[in-house]
Design a protein around this motif. Sequence first.
Motif: not given
Ligand code: CA
Length: 861
Positions: A755-758, A812-814
């Motif tokens: 699930i993206d951008d959760f 963890a993105e970004g």
């Molecule tokens: Ca994302």
Amino acid sequence: MRNIGSINRVFWLLIGCSFALALATSAAAVWITSKPFLVETQRQAVLSQAQRVAARVDAILDPSESLTGFLSSEPTLVSYIVGYVMSDDGFVDRIENTTLPDDISEFLIFDFSGTPLSFHVVGQHSQSLDTMQAARSLSLEVLTTNEMMTRVVQSHVGKIPDEQTILIAAPILHRGFAEGVLVTVVDVPLNNTPKADGMVTLGKRIVQSPDVAHLNTGDDNAILVPIGSTGLSLLFTSESNLFKAIGQEMVTKAILAVSAALLLPFGVFGWLGKQTILRPHAEVQRSRNKLREQQKELSELAAIARKAEEAILITDLDTHIVWHNPAFERISGYTASQIKGQTPSTLLQGANTDPKARAKIRAALISHTPVTVELINYRNVTEEYWVRLSISTLFDDLGKPYGYMAISSDISDRKRDEANLLATTSAMEWQALHDELTGLPNRRCFNVTFEEHCRAEEQTSALAIIRIDLDHFKNVNDTMGHEAGDLVLCEVARILRDVTAGKNVPVRIGGDEFIVLLVDDGSLQVAQDLAETILHKVSQPIEYEGKIIRVGASFGIASSECMLVERRELVRAADAALYLAKERGRNQVVAYGTDEHRKVIGVRDTAEQIRCGIERGEFEPFYQPQVDAQSREIVGVEVLARWVHPDRGVLLPSSFLRVADQLSMLGTLDKMIMEKALQDVSTLEERGVHLPKISFNVTASRLSDPDLLVAIDKREFRKTAVSFEILESVFLDDQPEFLDFTLDLLREKGLSIEIDDFGSGHASMISLMRVRPDVLKIDQRLVMGAPDSRVCQNMVRSIIGIAESLEIKVTAEGVETRQHADMMQRMGCTILQGFHFSEALPFDDLHSFLTTHQGGLRNTG
Ligand code: CA
Ligand code: C2E
Ligand code: CA
């Protein structure tokens, strides 16, 4: 009454009979007048013939008489008769020396007592008994008279002889005394041979003149001619058939001649009779028949008219009623005496009779053209009823008008039904074109009206569209209930109705969206002023059940006055302006001006370029590595789309994804990226580099595309895991059934779901449990904010808590800095991704990154 055929027959029969009669009478006249002449002529002819024959006979007898006279005084004969010589030889010699006429057959000699002494045969035949007796009695007579005598032997009395025997007796004198008698027998030929056809014309017979009276010829036409001085006569008896034959021939000829002569006058008479009698008669007969038919037709028509359901009127040219049928009395309610002589207009029309219909009738009466109208009539002056009325002019045989005929029927029932139907239909039509809640025209109505104005030939005044979208209206519904929402919508509708006048149309096109169509004066300034007024009024607080509701609104305006787009494009232009108004912070008015137009055009250009880019295969997969939070080994890559633009360099998804999505080209684009990426992984394998995992970003619609699974199934590698990243927002709405189904299918095939951008959305725990994802990817804003924001930290912590409870991993993105990396590692994230490790790399760079990365590459086992 005789018919023409029989009259013709009688006529020609009469002509025929008169012809025959004329013929017969002419023939009779000819016969009667010519008969005496005929008889006379014939008598004359016979007489002359008889005289000719008599002369011929005389010519035969005369020499014989002379010869007999001469021979009777022959001395040898006298000597013999007196007895001087005993034989008559001397006399015979004398005869033989004499030239005798041919017709003399014999000489007979009698003595003074009448006893035959001798005879001399000249011919071969001997005399018959009759001749002998006649010669003896004649000689006796001569002996007494001393006279020479001639006798005919009547041996054939009653018959017509061919030849007759004549006896010439002369006394043989001696000294003045008759000593004997010399009889010369003469055979006179009469040529009474019958004709070949059996018709004997005449019968010739020599008779003793004094005997004639005794001869019964049985013929009145018998002619007697004396033969010289012989004392004999020639009797001619006519054959009566001759007259008949002549008569018949004459009559036949006369009839032929007369009929030929009569043919012409009778022919002329017949022809004239036909022309002057038969033909006019036939004409008369024909017109009589026609008249009878017309009379029959008329009486039938009259009967029909009398029985007709429709009211029928006949008027004169001044429209005074001269005849009407019983139905007219029934429908109009007037009695016969009230109707007679009236005009229909005074009798039937009244206040509510349509003047246009009246005028139409008048015009038709004047021009004598048929007319049909529907109008109100009055029964007994008071009661209204509807009639369908047809009027036509009546013309006589010469084409001259002499009156009018009006047929009408009561159509009140139909009119009532029509009125009801009209009411129902218009109610339905109104419903179809209006919004039930606010009563404003709806989208359909707008489309029709707008299209009409776009199509209008005269487009003098400008046309403007004001698009209105209520801000945060959903909140009103959510927090205060639908009734409050309805109240707000009705209030906005009231405001729009108040501020629009004339032909301008306020429309509710759906939900919280409205349009005002400015038709009267759609200049930009007027539209802007109106929008500001509406904004002001809409922003006023609304009271509902003691509470205050506040709503704002965003406005997009487009006017044809600006000449930027076609009239039909105005709605889209207003939409674009509205979009900008929302982007700029809502609750404001944005007009579609030159700048806005440029932006829209820019988007359009982009769209076009994207289309070309896809065709030319300019979209490429870039790969951003993901590392294990603990070991920092590479555990996978996320595929990110890049547009390697020939002029503008490498472009990020922000510059093309939205437009591609709007153009519905995102699916194609994703497919292209995926195929290339799968190919790249295979290439890596070939080079001996085994990637542990590859993740693709997919939209919900792409998930349901059967091509997706086909492409994945066809992949040549099996060691690299495949994962799909789905935005959290997908789960916000009611989950469509197919999503559950598709996710199950993906899992069955060994694919994982992230699930993206959760944390950016509002996915509920319940929906999360249903999806059962393999990884939660924390929204990069939370990661990046974490070092400085407690809220972000708490959020991250709680997300990690959720993941732990679901026993799934967290990415963890970004992760931009070492600080981010350490923090996320500490907090319990499983995987780290961000510029700190690497940005998204083209394939070639990825290869070297994978092979040179300090932490190494996780073994794919
Ligand atoms: Ca994302
Ligand atoms: P995303 O799925 O959340 O992808 C991560 C985005 O964050 C990428 O932006 C990436 O370059 C960027 N990023 C990664 N690390 C950092 C960092 O440390 N700091 C910052 N500031 N940014 C970082 P990108 O490539 O521009 O992609 C943007 C979005 O476009 C993606 O967000 C994804 O939702 C979408 N996207 C990208 N490629 C595709 C694709 O092939 N298909 C679809 N459907 N969507 C894609
Ligand atoms: Ca992503």
